[in-house]
Every structure is written in structure tokens, then in C-alpha cells.
Design a protein around this motif. Structure first.
Motif, PDB file in Angstrom:
ATOM      1  N   ARG A 214       0.822  -1.199   0.000  1.00  0.00           N
ATOM      2  CA  ARG A 214       0.000   0.000   0.000  1.00  0.00           C
ATOM      3  C   ARG A 214       0.861   1.255   0.000  1.00  0.00           C
ATOM      4  O   ARG A 214       1.946   1.268   0.574  1.00  0.00           O
ATOM      5  N   ARG A 215       0.333   2.308  -0.602  1.00  0.00           N
ATOM      6  CA  ARG A 215       1.044   3.583  -0.555  1.00  0.00           C
ATOM      7  C   ARG A 215       0.978   4.132   0.869  1.00  0.00           C
ATOM      8  O   ARG A 215       0.076   3.827   1.637  1.00  0.00           O
ATOM      9  N   ALA A 216       1.953   4.956   1.233  1.00  0.00           N
ATOM     10  CA  ALA A 216       2.067   5.422   2.604  1.00  0.00           C
ATOM     11  C   ALA A 216       1.022   6.472   2.954  1.00  0.00           C
ATOM     12  O   ALA A 216       0.465   6.470   4.048  1.00  0.00           O
ATOM     13  N   THR A 217       0.745   7.391   2.018  1.00  0.00           N
ATOM     14  CA  THR A 217      -0.208   8.462   2.265  1.00  0.00           C
ATOM     15  C   THR A 217      -0.606   9.049   0.926  1.00  0.00           C
ATOM     16  O   THR A 217       0.009   8.745  -0.101  1.00  0.00           O
ATOM     17  N   ASP A 218      -1.638   9.872   0.900  1.00  0.00           N
ATOM     18  CA  ASP A 218      -1.988  10.549  -0.341  1.00  0.00           C
ATOM     19  C   ASP A 218      -0.907  11.567  -0.685  1.00  0.00           C
ATOM     20  O   ASP A 218      -0.317  12.198   0.213  1.00  0.00           O
ATOM     21  N   PRO A 219      -0.631  11.761  -1.990  1.00  0.00           N
ATOM     22  CA  PRO A 219       0.481  12.638  -2.373  1.00  0.00           C
ATOM     23  C   PRO A 219       0.398  14.038  -1.781  1.00  0.00           C
ATOM     24  O   PRO A 219       1.404  14.588  -1.331  1.00  0.00           O
TER      25      PRO A 219
ATOM     26  N   HIS B  92       3.699  15.820   3.082  1.00  0.00           N
ATOM     27  CA  HIS B  92       4.480  16.681   3.966  1.00  0.00           C
ATOM     28  C   HIS B  92       4.062  16.521   5.428  1.00  0.00           C
ATOM     29  O   HIS B  92       4.766  16.971   6.339  1.00  0.00           O
ATOM     30  N   LEU B  93       2.917  15.876   5.674  1.00  0.00           N
ATOM     31  CA  LEU B  93       2.409  15.737   7.032  1.00  0.00           C
ATOM     32  C   LEU B  93       2.824  14.432   7.702  1.00  0.00           C
ATOM     33  O   LEU B  93       2.759  14.310   8.922  1.00  0.00           O
ATOM     34  N   GLY B  94       3.187  13.448   6.928  1.00  0.00           N
ATOM     35  CA  GLY B  94       3.511  12.154   7.520  1.00  0.00           C
ATOM     36  C   GLY B  94       3.999  11.192   6.463  1.00  0.00           C
ATOM     37  O   GLY B  94       4.593  11.592   5.470  1.00  0.00           O
ATOM     38  N   GLY B  95       3.729   9.938   6.666  1.00  0.00           N
ATOM     39  CA  GLY B  95       4.218   8.934   5.743  1.00  0.00           C
ATOM     40  C   GLY B  95       5.478   8.290   6.297  1.00  0.00           C
ATOM     41  O   GLY B  95       5.901   8.550   7.425  1.00  0.00           O
ATOM     42  N   ILE B  96       6.091   7.454   5.510  1.00  0.00           N
ATOM     43  CA  ILE B  96       7.273   6.729   5.958  1.00  0.00           C
ATOM     44  C   ILE B  96       8.376   6.869   4.916  1.00  0.00           C
ATOM     45  O   ILE B  96       8.100   7.088   3.735  1.00  0.00           O
ATOM     46  N   MET B  97       9.597   6.735   5.335  1.00  0.00           N
ATOM     47  CA  MET B  97      10.747   6.834   4.441  1.00  0.00           C
ATOM     48  C   MET B  97      11.688   5.662   4.708  1.00  0.00           C
ATOM     49  O   MET B  97      11.964   5.315   5.865  1.00  0.00           O
ATOM     50  N   ASN B  98      12.176   5.048   3.624  1.00  0.00           N
ATOM     51  CA  ASN B  98      13.208   4.017   3.707  1.00  0.00           C
ATOM     52  C   ASN B  98      12.836   2.838   4.608  1.00  0.00           C
ATOM     53  O   ASN B  98      13.676   2.282   5.316  1.00  0.00           O
ATOM     54  N   THR B  99      11.544   2.482   4.579  1.00  0.00           N
ATOM     55  CA  THR B  99      11.122   1.323   5.359  1.00  0.00           C
ATOM     56  C   THR B  99       9.817   0.796   4.786  1.00  0.00           C
ATOM     57  O   THR B  99       9.268   1.355   3.838  1.00  0.00           O
ATOM     58  N   MET B 100       9.339  -0.287   5.335  1.00  0.00           N
ATOM     59  CA  MET B 100       8.034  -0.833   4.996  1.00  0.00           C
ATOM     60  C   MET B 100       7.384  -1.289   6.288  1.00  0.00           C
ATOM     61  O   MET B 100       8.052  -1.872   7.154  1.00  0.00           O
ATOM     62  N   VAL B 101       6.094  -1.014   6.446  1.00  0.00           N
ATOM     63  CA  VAL B 101       5.397  -1.265   7.706  1.00  0.00           C
ATOM     64  C   VAL B 101       4.325  -2.326   7.496  1.00  0.00           C
ATOM     65  O   VAL B 101       3.335  -2.068   6.804  1.00  0.00           O
ATOM     66  N   PRO B 102       4.477  -3.531   8.045  1.00  0.00           N
ATOM     67  CA  PRO B 102       3.441  -4.559   7.891  1.00  0.00           C
ATOM     68  C   PRO B 102       2.165  -4.165   8.626  1.00  0.00           C
ATOM     69  O   PRO B 102       2.215  -3.554   9.700  1.00  0.00           O
ATOM     70  N   GLU B 103       1.016  -4.503   8.054  1.00  0.00           N
ATOM     71  CA  GLU B 103      -0.220  -4.370   8.807  1.00  0.00           C
ATOM     72  C   GLU B 103      -0.194  -5.382   9.947  1.00  0.00           C
ATOM     73  O   GLU B 103       0.352  -6.483   9.804  1.00  0.00           O
TER      74      GLU B 103
ATOM     75  N   LYS C 156       2.610  -1.338   4.272  1.00  0.00           N
ATOM     76  CA  LYS C 156       2.644   0.039   3.794  1.00  0.00           C
ATOM     77  C   LYS C 156       4.055   0.350   3.315  1.00  0.00           C
ATOM     78  O   LYS C 156       5.040   0.153   4.032  1.00  0.00           O
ATOM     79  N   GLY C 157       4.177   0.812   2.059  1.00  0.00           N
ATOM     80  CA  GLY C 157       5.478   1.115   1.480  1.00  0.00           C
ATOM     81  C   GLY C 157       5.782   2.600   1.499  1.00  0.00           C
ATOM     82  O   GLY C 157       4.912   3.431   1.763  1.00  0.00           O
ATOM     83  N   ALA C 158       7.026   2.938   1.206  1.00  0.00           N
ATOM     84  CA  ALA C 158       7.479   4.332   1.263  1.00  0.00           C
ATOM     85  C   ALA C 158       7.263   5.031  -0.072  1.00  0.00           C
ATOM     86  O   ALA C 158       8.195   5.544  -0.692  1.00  0.00           O
ATOM     87  N   HIS C 159       6.019   5.042  -0.523  1.00  0.00           N
ATOM     88  CA  HIS C 159       5.671   5.775  -1.731  1.00  0.00           C
ATOM     89  C   HIS C 159       4.265   6.326  -1.548  1.00  0.00           C
ATOM     90  O   HIS C 159       3.539   5.902  -0.647  1.00  0.00           O
ATOM     91  N   THR C 160       3.880   7.284  -2.378  1.00  0.00           N
ATOM     92  CA  THR C 160       2.599   7.954  -2.179  1.00  0.00           C
ATOM     93  C   THR C 160       1.607   7.744  -3.312  1.00  0.00           C
ATOM     94  O   THR C 160       0.456   8.155  -3.185  1.00  0.00           O
TER      95      THR C 160
END
Length: 347
Positions: free
Chosen positions: A168-173, A177-188, A214-218
Motif C-alpha cells: 500500500r502507498r504510505a499516504t496521499d500525495p 508533507h504531514l507524515g508517511g514513511i521513508m526508507n522502510t516498509m510497515v506490515p499491517e 505500507k510502502g514508502a511511496h505515495t
């Protein structure tokens, strides 16, 4: 033609797309959009659309900002035959009694639970069961894609069970700037992830399990499916089943569509509004069949895929169209949906 009066409560990622789609329908009239924002999100359309304030505080703030709201949410509800609630998760559920008291039909989005309306909607799967209802819930972007793709194989008599992995994408594009993830992946935190049980609210007979991270892309989601068929089949049979279904379009690595971003760029080059993709994009050259197993991957544009379903939900609840095929034909034509993005093959 008598048009159904539609109000949209919430002018965010989904709400603005729903509003634009309503304006394209020959049997619907957009009577207004309600929100609490006073910044660029609503100011950019203040001279194009009738705007309403979702709260009294918002009305005062809009007036101070020079936006001249037409009224409050209650006044928008009075003008409407049906409300499309695209407000944030859990806010919409709190509006349900307001709509019921006003005697107005309402369509909710997938952020709310199935229990909110007691009915979950994907046009090709269960349009008939929504006819004339007071409320329904258009399921989430990922769930919509699952019902479209697995439903296509089920309709063809080929689906036995399915196991899927969702990235899944991390957040809406616009919110990156408000959140999301970088250089990682977050399992549900649970298996199955919520999308599988959610799809079963629409197609109860599906035997499927989903795992998500959740992946590090938007931009957009990516699904991988291992599917057991009811019998050994050929690749051509599987492709034909997918091609026969609505709102599935093929993309190919051989055309240079090698990643999620390349498909989004294609949508822009095709002149799609906001670069939107309403279809599920299946990589045709990656569909692999081994006996009674199928392996495939596809792309889901989370900001746009539920828009045609929402338009069809309006027709179902208000009985503007008697069946799914009639409604979807109008919706798909007005939006310009395709079965293949790089050929002349239309719906």
C-alpha cells in the motif's frame, strides 16, 4: 429528463473527484459541496461550484475569508435528494442520523465500517441489492479492486481460492508533507489484513486471504495474487475472463510500463483529469498460469478507483438505472474508461 439532486459533503481527495464526475452525468445535478476548509482546497472552486459550510464555525470562517458560502450543511441536505459523504473516517458515520432525520439518501466511503450502512457496494457485483436503499457504503480502493478482479474470475467459474499480498502507498500525495514513511516498509498488524474480509461483505462466497504492508511511496497500491482455479485452465482463458469484466484495463511491461510511476505518467499523457486512473491496471504480460494456479499483479489508483462506483451507487439508491449494466455504461462512457490504455479498445 428529471435529474437527481446530489450534494457532496467533504471536498477532499475523493469528494472533489466525485463532484467533477457528477457534473459529467446526464441524469444528475450537483447542488453543492460542503467542507470546513477555507484555504486553497475550497477557494480554488469557490467561483465554479456552490459551496456550503459543514459547520457554523466553518460558515463564519468562510465568510471572513471572502468565500461567500451558500449556506450550511443542513441547507445543502435540504436541497439534495442524496448526499455523498466523503468526510474523514468516522466523521461520516456521525452524520448518518442527520441524513436519516432529513429523509435524504446517503452514500458513504470505505473508511466507514460495513455496519454503518449494513450494505457495501461494488457496482458489477451487487448493484441489484442496493436498488432503492436509503444508504450504502462504497468499499475502499483496494477492496474495490479485489472484487473487480476476483469477481471476474468467479463469474467465469474459474475461482476457487485466492491469496494476496498488498503493498500500500504510505499516504496521499498532497499530504506527504504531514507524515508517511521513508526508507522502510510497515506490515499491517494482522493477517488477514482488513481488505479480504471487507471484500467478503460484497461477495460473501470468496475464499481469500490478504496480507498487506505500507510502502514508502505515495502514488497507488500494488497487489500480487496467487489464485487457485476450479480446474486447470489456459492463460488465454484467464485473460479472456479478465478482459470480459468491466473496469479492468491491461498494461504491459513490453510497452515500457515497468513501474507504478510509469502508469501514472501514462494517465497524464492520455489527458486524464488529475492523471486519474479509474480502472484496475493488470500487467497482462505477467499473468502466469500453471495448471490450476494463476499468478498476477495489478495497480490500484487509490485516489480515483472508487469514483465510478460512487456514481453507480447514486443511481442504485435513487433507481435512476434499473441494473448495473445500464448504470455502468453511462458512467464509463462519460468518464472515458478503457479496457486497454494503448489501443482503441473501449468499454
Amino acid at each position: 429528463m428529471n435529474k437527481v439532486a446530489v450534494g457532496v459533503n467533504g471536498y477532499g481527495v475523493i469528494g472533489k473527484r466525485v463532484a467533477d464526475a457528477i457534473l459529467m452525468q446526464p441524469d444528475m445535478e450537483l447542488v453543492g459541496v460542503a467542507d470546513i476548509a477555507t484555504d486553497w482546497r475550497i477557494a480554488s472552486v469557490a467561483n465554479r461550484l456552490p459551496i456550503f459550510a459543514a459547520t457554523e464555525d466553518a460558515r463564519l470562517a468562510m465568510t471572513v475569508a471572502g468565500l461567500r458560502p451558500r449556506g450550511t450543511l443542513d441547507e445543502l441536505v435540504e436541497l439534495s435528494d442524496i448526499i455523498i459523504d466523503t468526510t474523514p473516517k468516522h466523521v461520516a458515520a456521525g452524520n448518518l442520523e442527520r441524513y436519516r432525520t432529513a429523509g435524504v439518501k446517503a452514500v458513504f466511503q470505505g473508511g466507514e465500517s460495513h455496519a454503518t450502512t449494513g450494505h457495501s457496494f461494488v457496482a458489477q457485483a451487487n448493484y441489484d441489492s442496493a436498488l432503492g436503499r436509503d444508504t450504502t457504503r462504497v468499499v475502499s480502493c483496494n477492496t474495490t479492486s479485489i472484487v473487480r478482479v476476483l469477481g471476474a474470475l468467479d463469474t467465469a467459474g474459474l475461482l476457487l481460492r485466492a491469496r494476496g499480498v498488498l503493498i500500500r502507498r504510505a499516504t496521499d500525495p498532497w499530504e506527504s508533507h504531514l507524515g508517511g514513511i521513508m526508507n522502510t516498509m510497515v506490515p499491517e498488524p494482522s493477517i488477514p489484513s482488513h481488505q479480504g474480509p471487507d471484500a467478503q461483505t460484497v461477495l460473501p462466497g470468496l475464499d481469500l486471504v490478504t496480507i498487506a504492508a505500507k510502502g514508502a511511496h505515495t502514488q497507488t497500491h500494488n497487489h500480487y495474487w496467487t489464485i487457485q482455479l476450479t480446474r486447470p485452465a489456459t492463460r488465454d482463458e484467464v485473460i479472456a475472463a479478465l478482459r470480459a469484466a468491466p473496469r479492468i484495463a491491461f498494461i504491459r511491461i513490453s510497452d515500457g510500463l515497468v513501474a507504478l510511476n510509469s502508469t501514472i505518467e501514462l494517465m497524464r499523457d492520455l489527458g486524464r483529469p488529475r492523471g486519474d486512473m479509474w480502472e484496475v491496471a493488470v500487467w497482462e504480460d505477467l499473468v502466469t498460469v500453471q495448471g490450476d494456479e494463476v499468478f498476477l499483479t495489478y495497480q490500484v489508483y487509490n485516489e480515483a478507483i472508487v469514483i465510478p462506483e460512487t456514481i453507480d451507487a447514486i443511481r442504485a439508491l435513487t433507481k435512476l438505472a434499473p441494473d448495473a449494466a445500464s448504470s455502468m455504461a453511462i458512467t464509463d462512457s462519460t468518464l472515458g474508461m478503457r479496457k486497454d490504455f494503448l489501443s482503441a479498445q473501449l468499454p
